[in-house]
Design an enzyme around this catalytic site. Structure first.
Site, PDB file in Angstrom:
ATOM      1  N   CYS A  59      61.616  65.262  41.886  1.00 34.02           N
ATOM      2  CA  CYS A  59      62.795  65.354  41.036  1.00 34.02           C
ATOM      3  C   CYS A  59      62.718  64.424  39.825  1.00 34.02           C
ATOM      4  CB  CYS A  59      64.032  64.951  41.825  1.00 34.02           C
ATOM      5  SG  CYS A  59      64.244  65.905  43.303  1.00 34.02           S
TER       6      CYS A  59
ATOM      7  N   ARG B 139      55.922  66.431  36.882  1.00 34.00           N
ATOM      8  CA  ARG B 139      56.148  65.792  38.184  1.00 34.00           C
ATOM      9  C   ARG B 139      56.322  66.809  39.295  1.00 34.00           C
ATOM     10  NH1 ARG B 139      58.629  60.418  37.682  1.00 34.00           N
ATOM     11  NH2 ARG B 139      59.754  60.891  39.575  1.00 34.00           N
TER      12      ARG B 139
ATOM     13  N   TRP C 140      63.152  69.162  43.028  1.00 35.53           N
ATOM     14  CA  TRP C 140      62.064  69.543  43.916  1.00 35.53           C
ATOM     15  C   TRP C 140      62.707  69.544  45.305  1.00 35.53           C
ATOM     16  CZ3 TRP C 140      58.975  67.056  47.799  1.00 35.53           C
ATOM     17  CH2 TRP C 140      57.714  67.631  48.015  1.00 35.53           C
TER      18      TRP C 140
ATOM     19  N   ASN D  17      68.087  61.658  42.401  1.00 32.08           N
ATOM     20  CA  ASN D  17      66.756  61.692  43.019  1.00 32.08           C
ATOM     21  C   ASN D  17      66.832  60.864  44.291  1.00 32.08           C
ATOM     22  OD1 ASN D  17      65.820  62.981  40.786  1.00 32.08           O
ATOM     23  ND2 ASN D  17      64.494  61.333  40.079  1.00 32.08           N
ATOM     24  N   GLY D  18      66.111  61.286  45.327  1.00 30.23           N
ATOM     25  CA  GLY D  18      66.119  60.524  46.570  1.00 30.23           C
ATOM     26  C   GLY D  18      66.786  61.317  47.679  1.00 30.23           C
TER      27      GLY D  18
ATOM     28  N   GLU E  21      37.682  63.606  48.254  1.00 23.86           N
ATOM     29  CA  GLU E  21      38.387  63.752  46.982  1.00 23.86           C
ATOM     30  C   GLU E  21      38.034  65.089  46.315  1.00 23.86           C
ATOM     31  OE1 GLU E  21      40.849  62.443  45.688  1.00 23.86           O
ATOM     32  OE2 GLU E  21      40.734  62.830  43.542  1.00 23.86           O
TER      33      GLU E  21
ATOM     34  N   LYS F 264      40.815  67.953  45.458  1.00 21.85           N
ATOM     35  CA  LYS F 264      41.043  68.507  44.104  1.00 21.85           C
ATOM     36  C   LYS F 264      41.067  70.032  44.174  1.00 21.85           C
ATOM     37  CE  LYS F 264      42.273  65.805  42.511  1.00 21.85           C
ATOM     38  NZ  LYS F 264      42.606  64.517  42.821  1.00 21.85           N
TER      39      LYS F 264
ATOM     40  N   GLU G  76      44.275  71.294  45.983  1.00 21.77           N
ATOM     41  CA  GLU G  76      45.512  71.053  45.237  1.00 21.77           C
ATOM     42  C   GLU G  76      45.756  72.078  44.150  1.00 21.77           C
ATOM     43  OE1 GLU G  76      46.470  66.371  44.723  1.00 21.77           O
ATOM     44  OE2 GLU G  76      44.547  67.003  43.927  1.00 21.77           O
TER      45      GLU G  76
ATOM     46  N   HIS H  50      29.019  68.239  64.574  1.00 23.94           N
ATOM     47  CA  HIS H  50      29.930  68.077  65.716  1.00 23.94           C
ATOM     48  C   HIS H  50      31.102  69.046  65.662  1.00 23.94           C
ATOM     49  CE1 HIS H  50      27.691  64.630  67.014  1.00 23.94           C
ATOM     50  NE2 HIS H  50      27.836  64.054  65.828  1.00 23.94           N
TER      51      HIS H  50
ATOM     52  N   LYS I  33      53.914  65.112  41.287  1.00 24.37           N
ATOM     53  CA  LYS I  33      53.052  64.054  40.765  1.00 24.37           C
ATOM     54  C   LYS I  33      53.333  62.727  41.451  1.00 24.37           C
ATOM     55  CE  LYS I  33      50.119  62.085  38.034  1.00 24.37           C
ATOM     56  NZ  LYS I  33      48.744  62.221  38.563  1.00 24.37           N
TER      57      LYS I  33
HETATM   58  C1  G6P Z   1      51.033  62.746  45.233  1.00 17.89           C
HETATM   59  C2  G6P Z   1      50.106  63.291  44.154  1.00 17.89           C
HETATM   60  C3  G6P Z   1      48.678  62.840  44.414  1.00 17.89           C
HETATM   61  C4  G6P Z   1      48.615  61.332  44.535  1.00 17.89           C
HETATM   62  C5  G6P Z   1      49.583  60.811  45.599  1.00 17.89           C
HETATM   63  C6  G6P Z   1      49.704  59.305  45.550  1.00 17.89           C
HETATM   64  O1  G6P Z   1      50.784  63.386  46.425  1.00 17.89           O
HETATM   65  O2  G6P Z   1      50.173  64.704  44.106  1.00 17.89           O
HETATM   66  O3  G6P Z   1      47.842  63.255  43.347  1.00 17.89           O
HETATM   67  O4  G6P Z   1      47.323  60.946  44.836  1.00 17.89           O
HETATM   68  O5  G6P Z   1      50.884  61.337  45.385  1.00 17.89           O
HETATM   69  O6  G6P Z   1      50.309  58.941  44.337  1.00 17.89           O
HETATM   70  P1  G6P Z   1      50.247  57.515  43.701  1.00 17.89           P
HETATM   71  O7  G6P Z   1      51.095  57.616  42.462  1.00 17.89           O
HETATM   72  O8  G6P Z   1      50.810  56.558  44.702  1.00 17.89           O
HETATM   73  O9  G6P Z   1      48.817  57.210  43.382  1.00 17.89           O
END
Ligand code: G6P
Length: 609
Positions: A2, A27, A75, A101-102, A482, A486, A489, A505, A604
């Site tokens: 949000c 975001r 969101w 927000n929250g 990672e 990517k 996501e 395994h 985000k």
């Molecule tokens: C969300 C984002 C990720 C990010 C994670 C941690 O899930 O989509 O891309 O790695 O939060 O975010 P931060 O701001 O704490 O690095």
């Protein structure tokens, strides 16, 4: 997640609010809305889907004289993403509006209480209790009504509130959700993220938990929820507008991938001492002794930042010889962690606002740990709540999938390793070698980026495959995680990252003819082992895509595709290897027609649990 933007001043509010909402789009959101105070009362317009749809509605219902307003991107957490559930929410009279927000933890109890007092709810959201609660306490002073209402609330909030009967008052409050007040000339803006307001002002005040601000066109006041006045310092936001625009790139994610030579140079600027083989980290010197004596380090974070923690663990154990553990922040916060004398916690976060990471920081500090924050956003909650810290200086990261923040996190971990290592077991020549290697990384990434076309070709060939594996060992195991993250996501393709040896395994059962398997296969200690793993995949018909060292001819005989990266020391390999994997995910997503910068369901910065 949000987003909030609000305005009070002499200009027309609507364009400022809509532009702010657009800046917050990255975001992640599923609906949006605004409430503007017009001559005939509050005009509330809400819509599901993209901001552009809301904009169309607003054109039809323009309110040029409205100079006070609040806006929100939602969101969904409580209640489906519908027009009714979108914010702003209003009280029964339609005069008081709130964006939030929250999460209000005690919303069920508050709803019952308000219903028993005759309130009729219109939505399924937790937020709707707020306008009704504030209306109940409203006796002509909005700030006081909000304050009294918040005393009944348990949970997290960043809120902005307006009332039709008080056209010169905007009230904001925060507890656990980020909120800043932008200070302009005869005007104030409120936002959950600086990017929404820096087109108008870079002078801001950061609200603390359980603190609120009441703004009019003449000035502002801050107090805590107990009505005790607080003194705030106006601070300068470092980022400028240019940095949060696309500069001709098709997507923010691509821009941020390509920016890595510069963002890493910024992370390094002034922090390498080539004479003593030392890292210069001003934010750590105050506690250098305590850090040097650390007996154990816990690294914590979420998502990509957690992957950076895993690389940090390898480096700090290998080079600084300090026992390390890595914990997901969401687990650490509830695990009743053992914090003994000499425990240092390193919290890593791009946004500095991730709710789980912030809660973990609070928990371990409560138990006496020294907490070091590695954060990108200056002035963010984690940056403020940790004892010591190192900023990434990577610049704003807008693409939801983290790219340049990850490489800067790795870079700061190398610097932290040098800082600690040189005070413990690391010899000067060893450190100097690492420093020399580190300073070459930005240019080496430039070289990798020149080969982006080769990566795009591979993406084109395999874009329709629905299952991918990513395999690496040692320092490169987190890179495999990672790379897979990517791809998941942004292209919604199933991908798994594993330590290469673990494949046999279980996951080996998944390998069928034509399944793409990405190997981190640089020359190094485990090169021969990786070659054997490649054979295991090949003999089952898998397609091997190898990230390999320039000049390694042997690998060309074994892999179907080879992406070359410069030859560097093992601790630095993740910094280079991740770049082609970012590009691979990016191109697969684009070729599959996915919304790269706004992937479905993702946010985000995750400011709720
Ligand atoms: C969300 C984002 C990720 C990010 C994670 C941690 O899930 O989509 O891309 O790695 O939060 O975010 P931060 O701001 O704490 O690095």
């Amino acid at each position: 997640m949000c987003g909030i933007v609000a305005y009070i001043g002499a200009r027309e509010a609507e364009p400022i609010l809509v532009e702010g909402l657009k800046r917050l789009e990255y975001r992640g959101y599923d609906s949006a809305g605004v409430a503007i105070l017009c001559g005939d009362g509050l005009r509330v317009v809400k819509e599901v889907g993209r901001i552009s749809r809301l904009e169309t509605l607003l054109v039809e219902r323009r309110c040029a004289e409205g100079k006070l307003g609040i806006a929100h991107t939602r969101w969904a957490t409580h209640g489906a993403p519908t027009v009714e559930n979108a914010h702003p929410h209003t009280d029964m009279s339609g005069k008081l509006a709130v964006v939030h927000n929250g999460i209000i933890d005690n919303h069920v109890a508050l709803r019952k209480l308000l219903e028993s007092e005759g309130v009729v709810f219109k939505t399924q959201t937790d937020t709707e209790v707020l306008p009704h609660l504030f209306a109940k306490y409203y006796k002509g002073d909005l700030a006081e009504a909000v304050r009294l209402g918040l005393k009944d609330v348990r949970g997290t909030y960043g809120i902005a509130v307006v009332h039709a009967d008080q056209p010169d008052v905007l009230v904001a409050a925060r507890n656990g959700s980020p909120l800043i007040v932008g200070v302009g000339d005869g005007e104030y803006l409120v936002a959950s993220d600086a990017s929404a307001i820096i087109a108008h002002t870079t002078r801001v005040i950061y609200l603390e938990d359980r603190e609120m601000a009441s703004m009019s066109r003449e000035g502002f006041q801050t107090t805590n929820i107990e009505a005790v006045p607080t003194t705030k310092e106006i601070q300068q936001v470092e980022w400028d507008l240019e940095e949060i625009e696309k500069k001709g790139y098709a997507h923010f994610m691509l821009k941020e991938i390509c920016e890595q030579p510069e963002s890493l140079s910024n992370t390094l600027r002034g922090r390498l001492n080539f004479e003593d083989g030392q890292a210069v980290l001003g934010g750590l010197t105050a506690c250098a002794k305590e850090l040097t004596r650390a007996r154990r380090i816990i690294l914590t974070g979420c998502g990509t930042a957690w992957h950076a923690c895993l690389v940090g663990e390898c480096m700090l154990e290998d080079l600084a010889r300090i026992p390390c553990e890595v914990e997901y922040a969401s687990e650490l916060r509830y695990r009743n962690p053992i914090i003994e004398d000499g425990t240092v916690v390193i919290a890593i976060s791009q946004s500095g606002e991730t709710a789980d990471t912030l809660a973990a920081v609070r928990e371990v500090r409560r138990k006496g740990a020294l907490v070091l924050g590695i954060v990108n956003v200056v002035g963010s909650s984690i940056a403020r709540e940790t004892d010591i810290g190192v900023y990434l200086h990577a610049g704003p990261e807008i693409g939801v999938a983290s790219t340049k923040a990850f490489t800067s996190q790795l870079m700061v971990l190398v610097l932290t390793t040098l800082f600690l290592g040189r005070r413990r077991h690391m010899a000067q020549h060893q450190a100097l070698e690492l420093i020399k290697g580190v300073s070459e990384v930005p240019n080496q990434i430039r070289r990798i980026l020149e080969r982006a076309g080769e990566v795009e070709e591979i993406a084109r060939r395999y874009k329709d495959r629905e299952n991918w594996l990513y395999l690496g060992r040692g320092y490169n195991f987190p890179v495999a995680l990672e790379g897979a993250l990517k791809l998941k996501e942004i292209s919604y393709v199933h991908a798994e990252g594993l330590p290469a040896a673990e494949m046999k395994h279980g996951p080996i059962a998944l390998i069928t003819k034509g399944m793409p398997v990405v190997f981190l296969a640089n020359r190094g200690l485990q090169y021969e082992k990786i070659m054997s793993n490649i054979e295991e995949v090949k003999s089952r018909g898998g397609v091997v895509i190898a990230i390999a060292t320039e000049g390694d001819e042997e690998i060309s005989q074994r892999a179907d595709h080879v992406i070359r990266v410069p030859d560097v020391a093992e601790p630095l390999q993740p910094l280079l290897n991740v770049v082609p994997l970012q590009l691979l995910a990016y191109h697969v997503a684009v070729l599959r027609g996915c919304a790269v910068d706004k992937p479905r369901n993702l946010a985000k910065s995750v400011t709720v649990e």
